[in-house]
Design a protein around this motif. Structure first.
Motif, PDB file in Angstrom:
ATOM      1  N   MET A  57       0.850  -1.193   0.000  1.00 17.40           N
ATOM      2  CA  MET A  57       0.000   0.000   0.000  1.00 17.40           C
ATOM      3  C   MET A  57       0.886   1.243   0.000  1.00 17.40           C
ATOM      4  O   MET A  57       1.780   1.397   0.815  1.00 17.40           O
ATOM      5  N   SER A  58       0.646   2.145  -0.932  1.00 18.62           N
ATOM      6  CA  SER A  58       1.454   3.358  -1.004  1.00 18.62           C
ATOM      7  C   SER A  58       0.880   4.417  -0.065  1.00 18.62           C
ATOM      8  O   SER A  58      -0.319   4.505   0.130  1.00 18.62           O
ATOM      9  N   SER A  59       1.768   5.204   0.507  1.00 12.26           N
ATOM     10  CA  SER A  59       1.340   6.188   1.491  1.00 12.26           C
ATOM     11  C   SER A  59       0.894   7.487   0.819  1.00 12.26           C
ATOM     12  O   SER A  59       1.205   7.749  -0.331  1.00 12.26           O
ATOM     13  N   SER A  60       0.161   8.295   1.583  1.00 13.74           N
ATOM     14  CA  SER A  60      -0.309   9.561   1.040  1.00 13.74           C
ATOM     15  C   SER A  60       0.838  10.563   0.967  1.00 13.74           C
ATOM     16  O   SER A  60       1.828  10.447   1.672  1.00 13.74           O
ATOM     17  N   ILE A  61       0.664  11.523   0.076  1.00 10.78           N
ATOM     18  CA  ILE A  61       1.672  12.554  -0.138  1.00 10.78           C
ATOM     19  C   ILE A  61       1.063  13.884   0.286  1.00 10.78           C
ATOM     20  O   ILE A  61       0.126  14.365  -0.349  1.00 10.78           O
ATOM     21  N   PRO A  62       1.586  14.506   1.366  1.00  7.32           N
ATOM     22  CA  PRO A  62       1.027  15.803   1.768  1.00  7.32           C
ATOM     23  C   PRO A  62       1.417  16.888   0.769  1.00  7.32           C
ATOM     24  O   PRO A  62       2.541  16.903   0.274  1.00  7.32           O
ATOM     25  N   MET A  63       0.469  17.743   0.450  1.00  9.31           N
ATOM     26  CA  MET A  63       0.769  18.883  -0.420  1.00  9.31           C
ATOM     27  C   MET A  63      -0.250  19.982  -0.190  1.00  9.31           C
ATOM     28  O   MET A  63      -1.332  19.738   0.323  1.00  9.31           O
ATOM     29  N   THR A  64       0.161  21.188  -0.560  1.00  9.04           N
ATOM     30  CA  THR A  64      -0.744  22.327  -0.458  1.00  9.04           C
ATOM     31  C   THR A  64      -1.705  22.298  -1.644  1.00  9.04           C
ATOM     32  O   THR A  64      -1.466  21.603  -2.639  1.00  9.04           O
ATOM     33  N   VAL A 102      15.046  34.719   8.070  1.00 13.59           N
ATOM     34  CA  VAL A 102      14.678  33.988   6.861  1.00 13.59           C
ATOM     35  C   VAL A 102      13.294  33.380   7.089  1.00 13.59           C
ATOM     36  O   VAL A 102      12.962  33.010   8.212  1.00 13.59           O
ATOM     37  N   THR A 103      12.480  33.363   6.034  1.00 15.05           N
ATOM     38  CA  THR A 103      11.139  32.787   6.137  1.00 15.05           C
ATOM     39  C   THR A 103      11.015  31.630   5.159  1.00 15.05           C
ATOM     40  O   THR A 103      11.393  31.747   3.991  1.00 15.05           O
ATOM     41  N   TYR A 104      10.503  30.501   5.659  1.00 15.38           N
ATOM     42  CA  TYR A 104      10.281  29.318   4.832  1.00 15.38           C
ATOM     43  C   TYR A 104       8.841  28.864   4.987  1.00 15.38           C
ATOM     44  O   TYR A 104       8.275  28.966   6.080  1.00 15.38           O
ATOM     45  N   GLN A 105       8.281  28.323   3.921  1.00 14.56           N
ATOM     46  CA  GLN A 105       7.018  27.616   4.029  1.00 14.56           C
ATOM     47  C   GLN A 105       7.354  26.132   3.897  1.00 14.56           C
ATOM     48  O   GLN A 105       8.117  25.737   3.020  1.00 14.56           O
ATOM     49  N   ILE A 106       6.791  25.323   4.763  1.00  9.41           N
ATOM     50  CA  ILE A 106       7.053  23.889   4.747  1.00  9.41           C
ATOM     51  C   ILE A 106       6.010  23.219   3.858  1.00  9.41           C
ATOM     52  O   ILE A 106       4.816  23.283   4.143  1.00  9.41           O
ATOM     53  N   VAL A 107       6.501  22.618   2.767  1.00  6.55           N
ATOM     54  CA  VAL A 107       5.612  22.066   1.739  1.00  6.55           C
ATOM     55  C   VAL A 107       6.004  20.622   1.397  1.00  6.55           C
ATOM     56  O   VAL A 107       6.987  20.094   1.925  1.00  6.55           O
ATOM     57  N   GLY A 108       5.265  20.009   0.490  1.00  5.80           N
ATOM     58  CA  GLY A 108       5.576  18.662   0.031  1.00  5.80           C
ATOM     59  C   GLY A 108       6.809  18.645  -0.861  1.00  5.80           C
ATOM     60  O   GLY A 108       7.226  19.686  -1.373  1.00  5.80           O
ATOM     61  N   GLU A 109       7.375  17.465  -1.047  1.00  6.18           N
ATOM     62  CA  GLU A 109       8.613  17.324  -1.821  1.00  6.18           C
ATOM     63  C   GLU A 109       8.497  17.912  -3.220  1.00  6.18           C
ATOM     64  O   GLU A 109       9.431  18.534  -3.706  1.00  6.18           O
ATOM     65  N   ASP A 110       7.354  17.699  -3.894  1.00  9.84           N
ATOM     66  CA  ASP A 110       7.195  18.180  -5.270  1.00  9.84           C
ATOM     67  C   ASP A 110       7.041  19.694  -5.356  1.00  9.84           C
ATOM     68  O   ASP A 110       7.170  20.264  -6.428  1.00  9.84           O
ATOM     69  N   LYS A 149      10.269  27.932  -0.277  1.00 10.26           N
ATOM     70  CA  LYS A 149       9.500  26.732   0.038  1.00 10.26           C
ATOM     71  C   LYS A 149      10.461  25.561   0.231  1.00 10.26           C
ATOM     72  O   LYS A 149      11.217  25.228  -0.673  1.00 10.26           O
ATOM     73  N   ILE A 150      10.408  24.962   1.446  1.00  9.66           N
ATOM     74  CA  ILE A 150      11.287  23.832   1.730  1.00  9.66           C
ATOM     75  C   ILE A 150      10.461  22.577   1.991  1.00  9.66           C
ATOM     76  O   ILE A 150       9.356  22.654   2.510  1.00  9.66           O
ATOM     77  N   SER A 151      11.022  21.449   1.616  1.00 11.69           N
ATOM     78  CA  SER A 151      10.327  20.177   1.775  1.00 11.69           C
ATOM     79  C   SER A 151      10.223  19.785   3.235  1.00 11.69           C
ATOM     80  O   SER A 151      11.146  19.983   4.023  1.00 11.69           O
ATOM     81  N   VAL A 152       9.091  19.188   3.568  1.00 14.27           N
ATOM     82  CA  VAL A 152       8.862  18.683   4.922  1.00 14.27           C
ATOM     83  C   VAL A 152       9.873  17.574   5.241  1.00 14.27           C
ATOM     84  O   VAL A 152      10.139  17.294   6.403  1.00 14.27           O
ATOM     85  N   GLY A 172      13.314  21.340   7.248  1.00 13.89           N
ATOM     86  CA  GLY A 172      11.875  21.096   7.389  1.00 13.89           C
ATOM     87  C   GLY A 172      11.578  20.133   8.529  1.00 13.89           C
ATOM     88  O   GLY A 172      10.721  20.398   9.373  1.00 13.89           O
ATOM     89  N   LYS A 173      12.293  19.009   8.561  1.00 15.78           N
ATOM     90  CA  LYS A 173      12.096  18.010   9.620  1.00 15.78           C
ATOM     91  C   LYS A 173      12.382  18.609  10.994  1.00 15.78           C
ATOM     92  O   LYS A 173      11.665  18.355  11.955  1.00 15.78           O
ATOM     93  N   ALA A 174      13.455  19.395  11.087  1.00 20.09           N
ATOM     94  CA  ALA A 174      13.867  19.960  12.374  1.00 20.09           C
ATOM     95  C   ALA A 174      12.848  20.969  12.915  1.00 20.09           C
ATOM     96  O   ALA A 174      12.677  21.092  14.122  1.00 20.09           O
ATOM     97  N   LEU A 175      12.170  21.681  12.018  1.00 22.41           N
ATOM     98  CA  LEU A 175      11.230  22.722  12.458  1.00 22.41           C
ATOM     99  C   LEU A 175       9.891  22.165  12.943  1.00 22.41           C
ATOM    100  O   LEU A 175       9.248  22.765  13.806  1.00 22.41           O
ATOM    101  N   ILE A 176       9.476  21.026  12.405  1.00 24.65           N
ATOM    102  CA  ILE A 176       8.184  20.442  12.752  1.00 24.65           C
ATOM    103  C   ILE A 176       8.067  20.247  14.277  1.00 24.65           C
ATOM    104  O   ILE A 176       8.963  19.717  14.922  1.00 24.65           O
TER     105      ILE A 176
END
Length: 158
Positions: A1-8, A103-111, A119-122, A127-131
């Motif tokens: 089963m493939s996992s979901s991909i978060p995106m805006t 610096v300002t970043y928006q945390i988004v999906g890889e694509d 825009k940086i990937s989650v 991205g991982k460190a900020l969550i």
């Protein structure tokens, strides 16, 4: 089963637009290119035919990839989030303790990631460190150049 991909929502719409273009424009063009190249005769020494078949393979592969990503998309609207923590979709303003800059970043999906656009990937190290961090938290992030220390000075969900 493939996992979901978060995106805006914006990222989801971009994927849908690319899929539409690949199916309606790129696919018919490459089929036409193959037909024209075929009309030139001997296929064993026909570079145009080989190039068109290669393009067709790329276009069909990309269409399949886009269909898969769209099917697994989990569209997240940051404006609907009710949290004081940094989560997917957040716009986070950081104060770089060493350089004294912001610096300002928006945390988004890889694509959707595009550093030039802030825009940086989650899944990226930053991205991982900020969550999960909150306003005024100090965040230490290992980057290729060493250790970066940031202070979270603003979190927005738009």
């Amino acid at each position: 089963m493939s996992s979901s991909i978060p995106m805006t929502r914006e990222g989801y719409q971009r994927l849908q637009e690319e899929l539409k273009r690949r199916v309606r424009v790129d696919r018919p063009k490459v089929v036409q290119d193959i037909a024209e190249a075929r009309a030139h005769g001997d296929l064993s020494e026909n570079a145009e035919y080989d190039a068109a078949k290669e393009r067709q393979g790329f276009v069909e592969g990309r269409i399949k990839e886009l269909n898969d990503k769209i099917a697994r998309a989990q569209v997240i609207n940051p404006a609907e989030l009710d949290t004081d923590k940094v989560v997917f979709g957040a716009k986070v303003t950081l104060f770089d303790v060493d350089s004294g800059t912001e610096v300002t970043y928006q945390i988004v999906g890889e694509d959707e990631a595009d550093l030039k656009d802030g825009k940086i990937s989650v899944t990226s190290p930053v991205g991982k460190a900020l969550i999960g961090h909150r306003l005024d938290d100090e965040v230490r992030i290992k980057v290729p150049s060493g250790l970066k220390v940031y202070e979270v000075i603003d979190i927005k969900y738009e």
